[in-house]
Design an enzyme around this catalytic site. Structure first.
Site, mmCIF file in Angstrom:
data_model
loop_
_atom_site.group_PDB
_atom_site.id
_atom_site.type_symbol
_atom_site.label_atom_id
_atom_site.label_comp_id
_atom_site.label_asym_id
_atom_site.label_seq_id
_atom_site.Cartn_x
_atom_site.Cartn_y
_atom_site.Cartn_z
ATOM 1 N N CYS A 140 61.774 -18.828 95.157
ATOM 2 C CA CYS A 140 63.173 -19.263 94.996
ATOM 3 C C CYS A 140 63.326 -19.825 93.595
ATOM 4 C CB CYS A 140 63.559 -20.278 96.069
ATOM 5 S SG CYS A 140 62.589 -21.805 96.021
ATOM 6 N N GLY A 141 64.146 -20.851 93.411
ATOM 7 C CA GLY A 141 64.315 -21.439 92.091
ATOM 8 C C GLY A 141 63.187 -22.365 91.708
#
Length: 311
Positions: A268-269
């Site tokens: 993800c981030g």
């Protein structure tokens, strides 16, 4: 919910309430907000929480990182010390929640499971659902619980992926090489294909070569509390989770993942919402699921990383 073998990944508010009445449960608030959010999880915890809950700061129970990344998987000794501070014992049933419903709590559950604490679950729907279903909260100053002794565990290193491992794997085409792991990215599709900016200043958007877009919201159901504008999330039913996975990676690859014929890694981030994809995949029965701890922030920060921006 009394043995490791039968400890579910998810519990409902009524199940948690019943367990609290019988004892042996440790409740942790693992709420976390994006760096650009004005909300403060510590302040919100102090103002309102499930009775007896303690606050798990995922940015503190973590390892330092050369790039300054937050909430990286802690060392074994740091995890054990945190458990001791919470009064958690190896046979304690740990139930984790957050104030979004399901957002940061899966990352905390991933941590507990990675260290072999199988008696751990998430409160599906978190604090909002707990309140919606009529269960009480407390707002008195938190009281530190009784300390415990928690033997230093052994981290299952097979479930955590490093930058080097991800780069090596990105050179393999999963459509041609059966040894390649699939990598699914929980960021929005706009960030994945490079048309939307990253929330972290100066960080390029785009994606890791050969990865797949699977935004974390695809695994969640949004609820609105009656007569309010407040919304919260729960995990989708199994059939809908499976369809979301098929839509992202295709039926053939989904079957390989769910039967254990191909490993899959979530990203993800910053390693937070990758936990939601990890949870959904585990709920589907996928036996070989890893999480890229640094995720996109660690990958894209390095100038040598190859970034793709096409669909």
């Amino acid at each position: 919910m009394s043995t490791v073998a039968t400890t579910p990944y998810l519990v409902s508010p009524s199940q948690l309430h019943e367990s609290l009445s019988s004892g042996g449960v440790s409740v942790l608030d693992a709420s976390w907000f994006m760096p650009n959010s004005l909300r403060n999880p510590h302040e919100e915890f102090n103002k309102k929480r499930i009775p007896g809950a303690q606050f798990l700061d995922l940015d503190q129970v973590a390892s330092p990182h050369e790039l300054g990344l937050r909430h990286m998987i802690p060392t074994e000794s740091v995890f054990a010390a945190a458990c001791e501070g919470f009064g958690i014992e190896p046979n304690s049933h740990v139930v984790i929640y957050d104030t979004h419903g399901i957002f940061s709590s899966p990352r905390a559950l991933f941590m507990f499971r990675a260290f072999g604490h199988g008696k751990s679950s998430i409160l599906d729907g978190g604090l909002p659902r707990w309140e919606t279903e009529g269960f009480g909260t407390e707002n008195a100053p938190p009281v530190n619980g009784k300390k415990s002794t928690y033997p230093t565990p052994i981290l299952d290193k097979t479930v955590v992926r490093s930058y080097e491992q991800v780069v090596t794997n990105s050179m393999l085409d999963p459509t041609l090489d059966p040894s390649a792991e699939l990598l699914v990215d929980a960021r929005t599709r706009g960030r994945f294909i490079g048309t939307d900016p990253e929330p972290r200043p100066g960080l390029s958007s785009g994606h890791i070569p050969h990865s797949f877009s699977l935004p974390f919201n695809a695994f969640l159901r949004i609820h609105t509390i009656p007569n309010t504008s407040t919304r919260y999330t729960t995990l989708l039913p199994i059939s809908e989770l499976r369809q979301a996975l098929v839509d992202a990676i295709g039926a053939e690859q989904a079957e390989l993942v769910l039967t254990g014929s191909r490993r899959i890694t979530t990203s993800c981030g910053s390693g937070m919402t990758a936990g939601i994809l990890w949870l959904g995949l585990r709920m589907l029965g996928a036996p070989s699921v890893s999480l890229y701890d640094e995720s996109w922030t660690g990958y894209a920060t390095r100038s040598e990383s190859r970034i793709e921006t096409s669909v």
